[in-house]
Design a protein around this motif. Structure first.
Motif, short mmCIF file in Angstrom:
data_model
loop_
_atom_site.label_atom_id
_atom_site.label_comp_id
_atom_site.label_asym_id
_atom_site.label_seq_id
_atom_site.Cartn_x
_atom_site.Cartn_y
_atom_site.Cartn_z
N ARG A 184 3.14 -1.16 -13.22
CA ARG A 184 1.99 -1.98 -13.60
C ARG A 184 0.80 -1.77 -12.68
NH1 ARG A 184 4.26 -7.90 -15.57
NH2 ARG A 184 5.66 -7.11 -17.21
N LEU A 185 1.04 -1.15 -11.53
CA LEU A 185 -0.09 -0.84 -10.64
C LEU A 185 -1.05 0.16 -11.28
CD1 LEU A 185 1.67 -0.61 -7.16
CD2 LEU A 185 -0.06 -2.28 -7.85
N ALA A 186 -0.59 0.90 -12.29
CA ALA A 186 -1.46 1.87 -12.96
C ALA A 186 -2.65 1.19 -13.62
CB ALA A 186 -0.66 2.66 -13.99
N SER A 187 -2.50 -0.08 -13.99
CA SER A 187 -3.59 -0.81 -14.62
C SER A 187 -4.18 -1.88 -13.71
CB SER A 187 -3.11 -1.46 -15.92
OG SER A 187 -2.01 -2.33 -15.67
N ALA A 188 -3.70 -1.95 -12.47
CA ALA A 188 -4.23 -2.92 -11.52
C ALA A 188 -5.49 -2.38 -10.87
CB ALA A 188 -3.19 -3.26 -10.46
N ALA A 189 -6.25 -3.27 -10.25
CA ALA A 189 -7.45 -2.85 -9.54
C ALA A 189 -7.06 -1.91 -8.40
CB ALA A 189 -8.19 -4.06 -8.98
N PRO A 190 -7.84 -0.84 -8.16
CA PRO A 190 -7.52 0.07 -7.04
C PRO A 190 -7.42 -0.66 -5.71
CG PRO A 190 -9.22 1.02 -8.45
CD PRO A 190 -9.01 -0.39 -8.92
N GLU A 191 -8.23 -1.72 -5.53
CA GLU A 191 -8.19 -2.48 -4.28
C GLU A 191 -6.82 -3.13 -4.08
OE1 GLU A 191 -12.44 -2.21 -5.56
OE2 GLU A 191 -10.52 -2.65 -6.54
N LYS A 192 -6.23 -3.61 -5.17
CA LYS A 192 -4.92 -4.26 -5.05
C LYS A 192 -3.84 -3.23 -4.75
CE LYS A 192 -1.97 -7.73 -7.11
NZ LYS A 192 -1.92 -8.84 -8.08
N THR A 193 -3.91 -2.08 -5.42
CA THR A 193 -2.95 -1.02 -5.16
C THR A 193 -3.00 -0.57 -3.71
OG1 THR A 193 -3.20 -0.24 -7.44
CG2 THR A 193 -2.23 1.30 -5.86
N LEU A 194 -4.21 -0.37 -3.20
CA LEU A 194 -4.36 0.09 -1.82
C LEU A 194 -3.92 -0.96 -0.82
CD1 LEU A 194 -5.29 2.27 0.09
CD2 LEU A 194 -7.62 1.43 -0.13
N LEU A 195 -4.22 -2.23 -1.10
CA LEU A 195 -3.83 -3.28 -0.17
C LEU A 195 -2.32 -3.40 -0.07
CD1 LEU A 195 -4.82 -5.48 1.73
CD2 LEU A 195 -4.75 -7.09 -0.21
N TRP A 196 -1.62 -3.28 -1.19
CA TRP A 196 -0.16 -3.29 -1.14
C TRP A 196 0.34 -2.18 -0.21
CZ3 TRP A 196 3.38 -6.63 -1.97
CH2 TRP A 196 3.30 -7.58 -3.00
N GLN A 197 -0.18 -0.98 -0.41
CA GLN A 197 0.29 0.16 0.38
C GLN A 197 -0.01 -0.01 1.85
OE1 GLN A 197 0.05 4.08 -1.38
NE2 GLN A 197 -0.83 4.91 0.48
N LEU A 198 -1.21 -0.47 2.17
CA LEU A 198 -1.62 -0.58 3.57
C LEU A 198 -0.93 -1.73 4.29
CD1 LEU A 198 -5.46 0.05 3.19
CD2 LEU A 198 -3.74 1.62 4.11
N ALA A 199 -0.86 -2.90 3.65
CA ALA A 199 -0.28 -4.06 4.32
C ALA A 199 1.21 -3.86 4.60
CB ALA A 199 -0.50 -5.31 3.47
N VAL A 200 1.93 -3.36 3.60
CA VAL A 200 3.37 -3.16 3.78
C VAL A 200 3.63 -2.05 4.80
CG1 VAL A 200 5.51 -2.48 2.63
CG2 VAL A 200 3.91 -4.01 1.48
N SER A 201 2.88 -0.95 4.71
CA SER A 201 3.10 0.16 5.65
C SER A 201 2.71 -0.23 7.07
CB SER A 201 2.32 1.40 5.22
OG SER A 201 0.93 1.19 5.30
N ALA A 202 1.69 -1.09 7.24
CA ALA A 202 1.30 -1.52 8.58
C ALA A 202 2.44 -2.27 9.25
CB ALA A 202 0.05 -2.41 8.51
N LEU A 203 3.08 -3.17 8.50
CA LEU A 203 4.20 -3.92 9.07
C LEU A 203 5.38 -2.99 9.37
CD1 LEU A 203 4.09 -7.09 6.77
CD2 LEU A 203 3.37 -6.91 9.16
N ALA A 204 5.69 -2.09 8.44
CA ALA A 204 6.83 -1.20 8.63
C ALA A 204 6.60 -0.23 9.79
CB ALA A 204 7.10 -0.42 7.33
N LEU A 205 5.40 0.33 9.88
CA LEU A 205 5.10 1.28 10.95
C LEU A 205 5.04 0.59 12.31
CD1 LEU A 205 2.42 3.39 9.08
CD2 LEU A 205 4.60 4.25 9.94
N ALA A 206 4.51 -0.65 12.34
CA ALA A 206 4.49 -1.40 13.60
C ALA A 206 5.91 -1.69 14.07
CB ALA A 206 3.71 -2.71 13.41
#
Length: 299
Positions: A184-206
């Motif tokens: 469903r991210l294919a039809s979501a706003a690009p900002e929402k898609t990017l925020l999911w990727q960045l927020a989750v990866s920031a926690l995992a990488l930290a």
């Protein structure tokens, strides 16, 4: 172009945007290398994701884009964020065992993963034999450009492990693109898609940085902070936002072919900024990549 409009082919605007993105991603390798002198790799990646996530949230708030409504994207968003973190974990750990030049070649197997997997996600994006040949030609150009460094000294006898992690990173990168297009991210706003990727990866990488015992020896100076700021603002925030917008509106298989330009731009950045030698192989690679992309995008 309306938020739901999709194009079957790349137009001039898409070509310009994806080439600019590839140039920025190639320059990002130089910025990362400069910052690594003072900021450990996983910590740097976590800081980059966290900083860009804050920018995306602020941008979305300013434009009135709703990011936290329930729209069924949570599972796909978590998956994309974890895949992003895992991809960079493979790259950084792999670089401890193999040469960077080898790693780059293996990472850019990702377009093949997208080309092979996309027909199962979007049946209208199946590549014809001529287009597959173009993808192969472009990848051959990348291999040719970096072949000079393949015989450089590596980190020891576990080179095979670094190579395997490079292939794994490529598969994960391809899976990230497929996850986006098949959810469903294919039809979501690009900002929402990017925020999911960045927020989750920031926690995992930290968490990975902490588990790996990474620490700052001293407060980073301008020589590291400016490259880090470039990664956060220009690369991870702006260019990734454009990339997800492109994936929403244009065929992912054809866009992925252009990512083969990234290591060539990276080599150019190394020549111009780090003073690395330019060779005839680069010109041959540029010609092969351009020819391959032209074949992939033929009508």
């Amino acid at each position: 172009m309306s938020p739901t409009d999709r194009r079957a082919r790349l137009d001039g605007r898409a070509v310009v945007l994806v080439v600019v993105c590839c140039a920025l991603w190639g320059l990002n390798q130089v910025a990362t290398k400069l910052a690594l002198a003072e900021i450990p790799p996983l910590m740097q990646a976590a800081m980059r994701s966290a900083g860009a996530a804050l920018l995306v949230a602020a941008w979305a708030r300013w434009r009135g884009i709703r990011l936290f409504e329930h729209d069924g994207t949570a599972c796909a968003g978590l998956a994309m964020g974890l895949l992003f973190a895992l991809e960079f974990g493979c790259i950084f750990i792999g670089l401890q065992h193999t040469a960077a030049s080898r790693m780059v070649v293996f990472i850019y197997l990702a377009p093949f993963v997208v080309a092979l997997g996309m027909p199962f996600v979007a049946h209208d994006e199946r590549l014809r034999p001529a287009q597959l040949a173009g993808l192969a030609a472009a990848f051959a150009g990348v291999v040719w450009a970096f072949a000079e460094g393949l015989h450089a000294p590596t980190a020891g006898s576990r080179k095979w492990l670094g190579d395997a992690l490079g292939v794994a990173a490529a598969v994960i990168w391809g899976l990230t693109t497929l996850t986006l297009r098949g959810s469903r991210l294919a039809s979501a706003a690009p900002e929402k898609t990017l925020l999911w990727q960045l927020a989750v990866s920031a926690l995992a990488l930290a968490a990975a940085s902490w588990a790996g015992g990474e620490t700052l020896v001293a407060v980073p100076g301008p020589g590291a902070l400016w490259p880090l700021a470039f990664q956060i603002v220009v690369v991870t925030f702006a260019s990734y936002l454009v990339w997800f917008w492109l994936l929403r509106h244009y065929p992912a298989t054809r866009l992925s072919a252009f990512t083969l330009l990234t290591p060539v731009f990276g080599l150019l950045a190394g020549v111009l900024i780090l003073g690395e030698p330019a060779t005839a192989r680069l010109l041959v690679a540029l010609a092969a990549v351009c020819a391959g992309i032209a074949l992939v995008n033929r009508a």
